[in-house]
Design an enzyme around this catalytic site. Structure first.
Site, PDB file in Angstrom:
ATOM      1  N   ASN A   1     -13.862  -0.255  47.556  1.00 19.62           N
ATOM      2  CA  ASN A   1     -13.895  -0.038  49.005  1.00 19.62           C
ATOM      3  C   ASN A   1     -14.736   1.202  49.290  1.00 19.62           C
ATOM      4  OD1 ASN A   1     -13.364   0.650  51.667  1.00 19.62           O
ATOM      5  ND2 ASN A   1     -11.172   0.227  51.545  1.00 19.62           N
TER       6      ASN A   1
ATOM      7  N   HIS B   1     -16.114  -6.001  56.099  1.00 18.74           N
ATOM      8  CA  HIS B   1     -15.788  -4.766  55.370  1.00 18.74           C
ATOM      9  C   HIS B   1     -15.029  -5.127  54.092  1.00 18.74           C
ATOM     10  CE1 HIS B   1     -14.216  -1.068  54.066  1.00 18.74           C
ATOM     11  NE2 HIS B   1     -12.977  -1.329  54.464  1.00 18.74           N
TER      12      HIS B   1
ATOM     13  N   CYS C   1     -13.312   2.817  58.182  1.00 16.91           N
ATOM     14  CA  CYS C   1     -14.044   1.718  57.543  1.00 16.91           C
ATOM     15  C   CYS C   1     -14.851   0.885  58.536  1.00 16.91           C
ATOM     16  CB  CYS C   1     -13.075   0.835  56.769  1.00 16.91           C
ATOM     17  SG  CYS C   1     -12.335   1.723  55.395  1.00 16.91           S
TER      18      CYS C   1
HETATM   19  O1  UT7 Z   1     -10.453  -0.042  54.124  1.00 12.93           O
HETATM   20  C1  UT7 Z   1      -9.569   0.168  55.173  1.00 12.93           C
HETATM   21  C2  UT7 Z   1      -8.634  -0.949  55.308  1.00 12.93           C
HETATM   22  N1  UT7 Z   1      -7.864  -1.090  54.104  1.00 12.93           N
HETATM   23  C3  UT7 Z   1      -7.298  -2.238  53.816  1.00 12.93           C
HETATM   24  O2  UT7 Z   1      -7.489  -3.166  54.555  1.00 12.93           O
HETATM   25  C4  UT7 Z   1      -6.405  -2.313  52.604  1.00 12.93           C
HETATM   26  C5  UT7 Z   1      -5.305  -3.300  52.877  1.00 12.93           C
HETATM   27  N2  UT7 Z   1      -4.286  -3.362  51.850  1.00 12.93           N
HETATM   28  C6  UT7 Z   1      -4.491  -3.875  50.608  1.00 12.93           C
HETATM   29  O3  UT7 Z   1      -5.603  -4.231  50.267  1.00 12.93           O
HETATM   30  C7  UT7 Z   1      -3.311  -4.054  49.699  1.00 12.93           C
HETATM   31  O4  UT7 Z   1      -2.123  -3.860  50.433  1.00 12.93           O
HETATM   32  C8  UT7 Z   1      -3.305  -3.112  48.471  1.00 12.93           C
HETATM   33  C9  UT7 Z   1      -4.412  -3.516  47.509  1.00 12.93           C
HETATM   34  C10 UT7 Z   1      -3.490  -1.678  48.928  1.00 12.93           C
HETATM   35  C11 UT7 Z   1      -1.983  -3.232  47.720  1.00 12.93           C
HETATM   36  O5  UT7 Z   1      -1.768  -4.588  47.359  1.00 12.93           O
HETATM   37  P1  UT7 Z   1      -0.360  -5.283  47.699  1.00 12.93           P
HETATM   38  O6  UT7 Z   1      -0.441  -6.633  47.156  1.00 12.93           O
HETATM   39  O7  UT7 Z   1      -0.135  -5.148  49.173  1.00 12.93           O
HETATM   40  O8  UT7 Z   1       0.643  -4.431  46.850  1.00 12.93           O
HETATM   41  P2  UT7 Z   1       1.873  -3.539  47.346  1.00 12.93           P
HETATM   42  O9  UT7 Z   1       1.383  -2.261  47.911  1.00 12.93           O
HETATM   43  O10 UT7 Z   1       2.778  -4.382  48.166  1.00 12.93           O
HETATM   44  O11 UT7 Z   1       2.549  -3.247  45.968  1.00 12.93           O
HETATM   45  C12 UT7 Z   1       3.089  -4.301  45.147  1.00 12.93           C
HETATM   46  C13 UT7 Z   1       3.572  -3.702  43.847  1.00 12.93           C
HETATM   47  C14 UT7 Z   1       4.433  -2.447  44.063  1.00 12.93           C
HETATM   48  O12 UT7 Z   1       5.446  -2.447  43.071  1.00 12.93           O
HETATM   49  P3  UT7 Z   1       6.948  -2.903  43.450  1.00 12.93           P
HETATM   50  O13 UT7 Z   1       7.374  -1.978  44.527  1.00 12.93           O
HETATM   51  O14 UT7 Z   1       6.815  -4.333  43.894  1.00 12.93           O
HETATM   52  O15 UT7 Z   1       7.657  -2.741  42.150  1.00 12.93           O
HETATM   53  C15 UT7 Z   1       3.473  -1.320  43.771  1.00 12.93           C
HETATM   54  O16 UT7 Z   1       4.136  -0.154  43.309  1.00 12.93           O
HETATM   55  O17 UT7 Z   1       2.456  -3.285  43.054  1.00 12.93           O
HETATM   56  C16 UT7 Z   1       2.612  -1.922  42.682  1.00 12.93           C
HETATM   57  N3  UT7 Z   1       1.297  -1.297  42.590  1.00 12.93           N
HETATM   58  C17 UT7 Z   1       0.585  -1.324  41.462  1.00 12.93           C
HETATM   59  N4  UT7 Z   1       0.841  -1.827  40.240  1.00 12.93           N
HETATM   60  C18 UT7 Z   1      -0.110  -1.679  39.308  1.00 12.93           C
HETATM   61  C19 UT7 Z   1       0.594  -0.668  43.553  1.00 12.93           C
HETATM   62  N5  UT7 Z   1      -0.594  -0.259  43.067  1.00 12.93           N
HETATM   63  C20 UT7 Z   1      -0.616  -0.652  41.755  1.00 12.93           C
HETATM   64  C21 UT7 Z   1      -1.558  -0.533  40.740  1.00 12.93           C
HETATM   65  N6  UT7 Z   1      -1.275  -1.056  39.521  1.00 12.93           N
HETATM   66  N7  UT7 Z   1      -2.749   0.078  40.920  1.00 12.93           N
END
Ligand code: UT7
Length: 329
Positions: free
Chosen positions: A281, A251, A112
């Protein structure tokens, strides 16, 4: 006097097919509400109809050349994580489709941060008297790399391309790219990976499909920390106080990252240009797409001071500082 790189053309293109959060919620265990509140994304553009990265790059590149009033450039740098094929590189095909056969053209892969790596390459070619003009394109077809059943990644990524033309000039001209700092840390290589299809997988006889996996929370934390550090480093390099910055055009991985970054820098949330809601993204394409969005919506104006940080797979990160020129787009 040192030869500076001055941005003199900007182009952007996204494929017409749009997939909304509700479209995805009909296919995956997710919701518009989760995707919007956790990422800021409302929709993404997706290639189809036989399009691929080369087509996106040509559309954006042609628009950037037109904006610069040029029919070609001395070099073409294509930043992409999603080349059309492992071999040949995609850049030469893009150059030929743009009527630039014979011009040196190559791919730069830096996740990215790809656009910033391409920008620094173009800047160095100009400073080193190797080129007077460079077309830098960021183009990605990331939706071809997501596992369609993975709600953790499929909603995040989109397809598109953005491009800029750099020309030889001077630091005191509007559009001068005044400073760029790049970094990498291979010990963070497992944060974001596409293992399938690569040499390591082939050597191991692994035929798993090429799909993105990402450790989201850890990537988020590294992104905010490193983007803040490299932004401060770049501002110090060009001698700007943070209060002199008009916009952070970072980004676009997550609106929450961009807002957290603005806050840590002591800037107002509105100073972060956020375009992710419309495109998701788009990795190497995201900064030029966000620049284009900022300009066409009237937010970024000639004379504004911009800082453009990124973090991504590798890990790679960096930032650029520039003044914004008067452009025809
Ligand atoms: O481009 C290169 C660089 N990339 C980045 O910088 C991305 C950085 N990371 C992020 O933007 C975020 O971490 C994400 C958007 C990828 C994820 O958001 P988060 O707030 O960190 O969520 P998480 O991965 O901690 O997941 C929280 C919960 C989980 O459920 P439990 O374990 O708490 O029950 C996931 O399973 O949300 C769940 N989850 C979803 N729920 C509904 C993950 N994806 C989804 C989804 N819909 N699409």
């Amino acid at each position: 006097m040192a030869r500076s790189a001055v941005l003199c053309g900007l182009g952007a293109w996204v494929p017409p097919h749009v997939v909304t959060n509700d479209d995805l919620a009909a296919l995956l265990d997710t919701s518009d509400e989760w995707i919007r509140t956790r990422t800021g994304i409302r929709q993404r553009h997706v290639i189809g109809d036989g399009l691929s990265t080369v087509d996106l790059a040509v559309e954006a590149g042609a628009r950037a050349l037109k904006s610069a009033g040029l029919s070609e450039a001395d070099y073409l740098v294509l930043a992409t994580t999603t080349p059309d094929r492992l071999c040949p590189p995609t850049g030469p095909e893009v150059a030929t489709r743009l009527g630039m056969t014979g011009v040196p053209a190559f791919d730069v892969a830096a996740g990215c941060s790809g656009f910033l790596y391409g920008l620094q390459t173009g800047r160095a070619l100009i400073a080193g008297e190797i080129a007077d003009t460079v077309l830098v394109i960021g183009a990605e077809s990331l939706t071809t790399l997501v596992d369609p059943d993975d709600r953790g990644t499929r909603p995040l990524f989109g397809d598109g391309a953005g491009a800029v033309v750099l020309r030889m000039g001077a630091d005191d001209e509007l559009g001068a790219v005044l400073g760029v700092n790049l970094h990498s840390d291979g010990s963070l290589s497992e944060l974001i990976t596409v293992a399938g299809g690569g040499a390591r997988a082939r050597a191991a006889g692994d035929t798993a499909p090429a799909h993105i996996t990402m450790h989201g929370r850890a990537t988020f934390a590294h992104a905010v920390k490193h983007m803040e550090e490299v932004t401060r480093q770049t501002l110090a390099q060009v001698g700007w106080d943070i209060t002199e910055v008009d916009h952070v055009v970072g980004h676009q991985a997550n609106a929450r990252i961009l807002h957290a970054l603005a806050k840590r820098l002591g800037l107002a949330e509105e100073q972060a240009v956020v375009h992710i809601e419309e495109v998701g993204n788009t990795a190497s394409a995201s900064i030029p797409l966000a620049l284009h969005h900022g300009v066409v919506t009237g937010r970024i104006k000639p004379g504004d001071r911009l800082v453009m940080p990124a973090f991504g797979a590798g890990a790679t990160w960096g930032a650029a500082a520039m003044t914004w020129p008067q452009l025809e787009i």
